[in-house]
Motif scaffolding. Structure first.
Motif, PDB file in Angstrom:
ATOM      1  N   GLY A 192      28.624 -14.543 -15.445  1.00 39.40           N
ATOM      2  CA  GLY A 192      27.972 -13.278 -15.754  1.00 39.40           C
ATOM      3  C   GLY A 192      28.449 -12.662 -17.065  1.00 39.40           C
ATOM      4  N   VAL A 193      27.892 -11.491 -17.391  1.00 39.59           N
ATOM      5  CA  VAL A 193      28.293 -10.779 -18.614  1.00 39.59           C
ATOM      6  C   VAL A 193      29.752 -10.378 -18.482  1.00 39.59           C
ATOM      7  CG1 VAL A 193      27.847  -8.796 -20.108  1.00 39.59           C
ATOM      8  CG2 VAL A 193      25.944  -9.908 -18.902  1.00 39.59           C
ATOM      9  N   GLY A 194      30.556 -10.747 -19.452  1.00 47.07           N
ATOM     10  CA  GLY A 194      31.980 -10.485 -19.384  1.00 47.07           C
ATOM     11  C   GLY A 194      32.367  -9.155 -20.008  1.00 47.07           C
ATOM     12  N   ASP A 195      33.659  -8.865 -19.945  1.00 44.22           N
ATOM     13  CA  ASP A 195      34.170  -7.620 -20.527  1.00 44.22           C
ATOM     14  C   ASP A 195      34.610  -7.891 -21.964  1.00 44.22           C
ATOM     15  OD1 ASP A 195      35.108  -5.137 -21.065  1.00 44.22           O
ATOM     16  OD2 ASP A 195      36.569  -5.061 -19.431  1.00 44.22           O
ATOM     17  N   TYR A 196      33.618  -8.058 -22.840  1.00 51.16           N
ATOM     18  CA  TYR A 196      33.927  -8.351 -24.237  1.00 51.16           C
ATOM     19  C   TYR A 196      34.558  -7.149 -24.940  1.00 51.16           C
ATOM     20  CZ  TYR A 196      29.300  -6.160 -24.762  1.00 51.16           C
ATOM     21  OH  TYR A 196      28.224  -5.303 -24.681  1.00 51.16           O
ATOM     22  N   VAL A 197      34.407  -5.948 -24.369  1.00 49.19           N
ATOM     23  CA  VAL A 197      35.062  -4.786 -24.958  1.00 49.19           C
ATOM     24  C   VAL A 197      36.578  -4.903 -24.781  1.00 49.19           C
ATOM     25  CG1 VAL A 197      35.292  -2.276 -24.900  1.00 49.19           C
ATOM     26  CG2 VAL A 197      33.040  -3.336 -24.611  1.00 49.19           C
ATOM     27  N   ALA A 198      37.012  -5.288 -23.592  1.00 51.05           N
ATOM     28  CA  ALA A 198      38.443  -5.502 -23.376  1.00 51.05           C
ATOM     29  C   ALA A 198      38.960  -6.632 -24.258  1.00 51.05           C
ATOM     30  CB  ALA A 198      38.707  -5.815 -21.905  1.00 51.05           C
ATOM     31  N   LEU A 199      38.156  -7.676 -24.430  1.00 51.81           N
ATOM     32  CA  LEU A 199      38.542  -8.817 -25.248  1.00 51.81           C
ATOM     33  C   LEU A 199      38.739  -8.414 -26.703  1.00 51.81           C
ATOM     34  CD1 LEU A 199      38.886 -11.971 -25.251  1.00 51.81           C
ATOM     35  CD2 LEU A 199      36.465 -12.092 -25.867  1.00 51.81           C
TER      36      LEU A 199
ATOM     37  N   HIS B  95      32.745  -1.915 -19.429  1.00 49.90           N
ATOM     38  CA  HIS B  95      32.797  -1.655 -20.874  1.00 49.90           C
ATOM     39  C   HIS B  95      33.112  -0.187 -21.158  1.00 49.90           C
ATOM     40  CE1 HIS B  95      29.785  -5.231 -21.494  1.00 49.90           C
ATOM     41  NE2 HIS B  95      30.980  -5.619 -21.096  1.00 49.90           N
ATOM     42  N   ASN B  96      32.409   0.719 -20.483  1.00 51.47           N
ATOM     43  CA  ASN B  96      32.601   2.140 -20.774  1.00 51.47           C
ATOM     44  C   ASN B  96      33.928   2.678 -20.268  1.00 51.47           C
ATOM     45  OD1 ASN B  96      30.284   2.893 -22.311  1.00 51.47           O
ATOM     46  ND2 ASN B  96      29.044   2.670 -20.462  1.00 51.47           N
ATOM     47  N   SER B  97      34.562   1.949 -19.357  1.00 51.65           N
ATOM     48  CA  SER B  97      35.865   2.398 -18.864  1.00 51.65           C
ATOM     49  C   SER B  97      36.937   2.357 -19.952  1.00 51.65           C
ATOM     50  CB  SER B  97      36.303   1.528 -17.673  1.00 51.65           C
ATOM     51  OG  SER B  97      36.747   0.247 -18.093  1.00 51.65           O
ATOM     52  N   HIS B  98      36.684   1.607 -21.024  1.00 45.25           N
ATOM     53  CA  HIS B  98      37.675   1.455 -22.093  1.00 45.25           C
ATOM     54  C   HIS B  98      37.465   2.452 -23.233  1.00 45.25           C
ATOM     55  CE1 HIS B  98      38.756  -2.264 -20.119  1.00 45.25           C
ATOM     56  NE2 HIS B  98      37.546  -2.751 -20.310  1.00 45.25           N
ATOM     57  N   LYS B  99      36.410   3.283 -23.159  1.00 42.05           N
ATOM     58  CA  LYS B  99      35.990   4.028 -24.342  1.00 42.05           C
ATOM     59  C   LYS B  99      36.302   5.519 -24.312  1.00 42.05           C
ATOM     60  CE  LYS B  99      32.365   0.676 -25.369  1.00 42.05           C
ATOM     61  NZ  LYS B  99      30.923   0.465 -25.647  1.00 42.05           N
ATOM     62  N   GLY B 100      36.948   5.993 -23.263  1.00 44.28           N
ATOM     63  CA  GLY B 100      37.404   7.369 -23.242  1.00 44.28           C
ATOM     64  C   GLY B 100      36.279   8.386 -23.308  1.00 44.28           C
TER      65      GLY B 100
ATOM     66  N   SER C 121      36.386   5.162 -30.943  1.00 40.68           N
ATOM     67  CA  SER C 121      36.831   6.408 -30.319  1.00 40.68           C
ATOM     68  C   SER C 121      38.250   6.301 -29.770  1.00 40.68           C
ATOM     69  CB  SER C 121      35.872   6.794 -29.181  1.00 40.68           C
ATOM     70  OG  SER C 121      35.744   5.735 -28.245  1.00 40.68           O
ATOM     71  N   GLY C 122      38.826   5.088 -29.766  1.00 40.87           N
ATOM     72  CA  GLY C 122      40.175   4.893 -29.248  1.00 40.87           C
ATOM     73  C   GLY C 122      40.171   4.106 -27.959  1.00 40.87           C
ATOM     74  N   TYR C 123      40.726   2.913 -27.980  1.00 41.96           N
ATOM     75  CA  TYR C 123      40.671   2.016 -26.822  1.00 41.96           C
ATOM     76  C   TYR C 123      41.562   2.504 -25.685  1.00 41.96           C
ATOM     77  CZ  TYR C 123      40.932  -2.191 -23.986  1.00 41.96           C
ATOM     78  OH  TYR C 123      40.866  -3.087 -22.937  1.00 41.96           O
ATOM     79  N   GLU C 124      41.029   2.441 -24.449  1.00 40.35           N
ATOM     80  CA  GLU C 124      41.804   2.726 -23.243  1.00 40.35           C
ATOM     81  C   GLU C 124      41.773   1.511 -22.332  1.00 40.35           C
ATOM     82  OE1 GLU C 124      40.440   6.296 -21.394  1.00 40.35           O
ATOM     83  OE2 GLU C 124      40.790   7.534 -23.182  1.00 40.35           O
TER      84      GLU C 124
ATOM     85  N   ALA D  27      31.540  11.385 -25.586  1.00 44.30           N
ATOM     86  CA  ALA D  27      30.769  12.566 -25.962  1.00 44.30           C
ATOM     87  C   ALA D  27      31.562  13.411 -26.959  1.00 44.30           C
ATOM     88  CB  ALA D  27      30.418  13.383 -24.722  1.00 44.30           C
ATOM     89  N   ARG D  28      32.833  13.589 -26.707  1.00 49.88           N
ATOM     90  CA  ARG D  28      33.670  14.356 -27.638  1.00 49.88           C
ATOM     91  C   ARG D  28      33.751  13.644 -28.986  1.00 49.88           C
ATOM     92  NH1 ARG D  28      40.093  16.003 -26.808  1.00 49.88           N
ATOM     93  NH2 ARG D  28      40.364  16.891 -28.900  1.00 49.88           N
ATOM     94  N   PHE D  29      33.909  12.331 -28.978  1.00 52.04           N
ATOM     95  CA  PHE D  29      33.962  11.537 -30.205  1.00 52.04           C
ATOM     96  C   PHE D  29      32.714  11.776 -31.055  1.00 52.04           C
ATOM     97  CE2 PHE D  29      32.792   7.401 -32.204  1.00 52.04           C
ATOM     98  CZ  PHE D  29      33.817   7.321 -33.137  1.00 52.04           C
ATOM     99  N   LEU D  30      31.550  11.747 -30.423  1.00 46.84           N
ATOM    100  CA  LEU D  30      30.303  11.963 -31.163  1.00 46.84           C
ATOM    101  C   LEU D  30      30.166  13.415 -31.601  1.00 46.84           C
ATOM    102  CD1 LEU D  30      27.890   9.780 -28.999  1.00 46.84           C
ATOM    103  CD2 LEU D  30      28.717   9.257 -31.302  1.00 46.84           C
ATOM    104  N   ARG D  31      30.544  14.359 -30.739  1.00 47.87           N
ATOM    105  CA  ARG D  31      30.463  15.789 -31.107  1.00 47.87           C
ATOM    106  C   ARG D  31      31.291  16.087 -32.354  1.00 47.87           C
ATOM    107  NH1 ARG D  31      31.327  16.904 -25.620  1.00 47.87           N
ATOM    108  NH2 ARG D  31      33.478  17.529 -26.093  1.00 47.87           N
ATOM    109  N   GLU D  32      32.414  15.394 -32.486  1.00 52.18           N
ATOM    110  CA  GLU D  32      33.325  15.644 -33.600  1.00 52.18           C
ATOM    111  C   GLU D  32      32.962  14.824 -34.833  1.00 52.18           C
ATOM    112  OE1 GLU D  32      37.185  14.967 -31.912  1.00 52.18           O
ATOM    113  OE2 GLU D  32      37.197  16.910 -30.849  1.00 52.18           O
ATOM    114  N   GLY D  33      31.773  14.211 -34.825  1.00 50.15           N
ATOM    115  CA  GLY D  33      31.292  13.503 -36.010  1.00 50.15           C
ATOM    116  C   GLY D  33      31.587  12.027 -36.038  1.00 50.15           C
ATOM    117  N   GLY D  34      32.106  11.476 -34.928  1.00 47.61           N
ATOM    118  CA  GLY D  34      32.374  10.049 -34.875  1.00 47.61           C
ATOM    119  C   GLY D  34      31.089   9.231 -34.852  1.00 47.61           C
ATOM    120  N   SER D  35      31.196   7.974 -35.246  1.00 50.96           N
ATOM    121  CA  SER D  35      30.040   7.079 -35.285  1.00 50.96           C
ATOM    122  C   SER D  35      30.480   5.678 -34.867  1.00 50.96           C
ATOM    123  CB  SER D  35      29.447   7.034 -36.691  1.00 50.96           C
ATOM    124  OG  SER D  35      28.411   6.063 -36.778  1.00 50.96           O
ATOM    125  N   THR D  36      29.591   4.972 -34.187  1.00 50.19           N
ATOM    126  CA  THR D  36      29.865   3.588 -33.786  1.00 50.19           C
ATOM    127  C   THR D  36      29.153   2.589 -34.689  1.00 50.19           C
ATOM    128  OG1 THR D  36      28.032   3.656 -32.202  1.00 50.19           O
ATOM    129  CG2 THR D  36      30.220   4.230 -31.376  1.00 50.19           C
TER     130      THR D  36
END
Length: 283
Positions: free
Chosen positions: A185-192, A21-26, A200-203, A29-38
């Motif tokens: 098992g738990v799938g990669d729903y982030v990629a889905l 999941h986190n491999s897709h999220k770039g 923050s921008g999908y990778e 930390a920078r996203f949050l530092r710059e005021g981003g929110s999830t």
């Protein structure tokens, strides 16, 4: 009845999935530092004022939402069963400069050992009740750690949604804690879901993820979730239902709406896909 052996299987499955999941999220930390929110509007509207409030985020995953709440002034503690998720959350807190305490534990163990009447708000969101094998001790523990006047807020996928598979075929029973073993098992729903879950921008990240560890879910209805809190003396403030899913594009043919919301396919009657709950401890 608690099924701790199945919780342990889920821990292993979530450890593997969280890395994907986190491999897709770039650079989160920078996203949050710059005021981003999830966070989405639904949870913020139910949570209300956060500045200076002590907030316990149960099943916090990798801490993105927890730290987004910290950025709004909440004093946050996050708890999750996954070693990988908590390790990432601690690094994300350090890298973003947003303060938060993160503890790795089965939520039941953590609630049983936590000091009473400590938190103004307890919060959970999106795909949490499915992993709970018994809602009675969960609700008891949350009730115990809330301060008088404190609230529990939940924004969750609607149990009606979990009656269907990804092709909208009626597949699963409704509620009652029915055990659903999942060999894949738990799938990669982030990629889905792609950009829907990655503001923050999908990778691209990990491709064709296959989880080596099976997982176990539990089907709960609305009454199953709400009634244990009422039995512990909490007062129902709000129950909302939403005919869209925030960020999650898990059914074939779903339509994207503004704000990273997803609707059921064209021609399918509207069904509730999420619900929001707020209950308050008297005091």
């Amino acid at each position: 009845m608690l099924k701790k052996d199945l919780h342990e299987a889920n821990r292993l499955s979530w450890n593997a999935a969280t890395r994907a999941h986190n491999s897709h999220k770039g650079d989160q930390a920078r996203f949050l530092r710059e005021g981003g929110s999830t966070l989405f509007p639904e949870e913020l509207e139910l949570l209300g004022e956060l500045r200076g409030r002590s907030l316990l985020h149960l099943q916090c995953n990798s801490g993105q939402d927890t730290l987004s709440l910290a950025a709004r002034g909440a004093l946050v503690t996050g708890v999750d069963i996954s070693d990988e998720a908590i390790g990432f959350a601690r690094s994300l807190s350090a890298g973003s400069g947003l303060p938060g305490t993160f503890e790795r534990s089965d939520v039941y163990d953590w609630l049983a050992s936590a000091p009473p009447a400590r938190y103004d708000i307890v919060f959970c969101s999106y795909g949490v009740t499915y992993w709970l094998s018994d809602l009675k001790p969960w609700a008891e523990g949350i009730s115990r750690v809330l301060k008088p006047g404190g609230r529990f807020v939940l924004v969750e996928f609607h149990p009606v949604l979990w009656l269907f598979d990804e092709k909208l075929r009626l597949t699963y029973p409704y509620g009652g804690g029915h055990h659903v073993p999942e060999a894949v098992g738990v799938g990669d729903y982030v990629a889905l879901s792609g950009k829907g879950l990655v503001p923050s921008g999908y990778e691209e990240g990990v491709r064709d993820f296959k989880n080596p560890h099976a997982c176990h879910g539990f089907q709960w209805g609305l009454g199953d979730v709400i009634n244990p809190f009422l039995r512990n003396g909490l007062l129902l403030e709000r129950l909302e239902e939403y005919c869209y899913a925030n960020g999650w594009n898990g059914i074939q043919g779903m339509r994207e709406a503004p704000g990273h919301r997803y609707l059921l396919p064209e021609g399918v009657p509207e069904l509730p896909l999420m619900f929001g709950l707020s209950v308050r401890k008297p005091g």
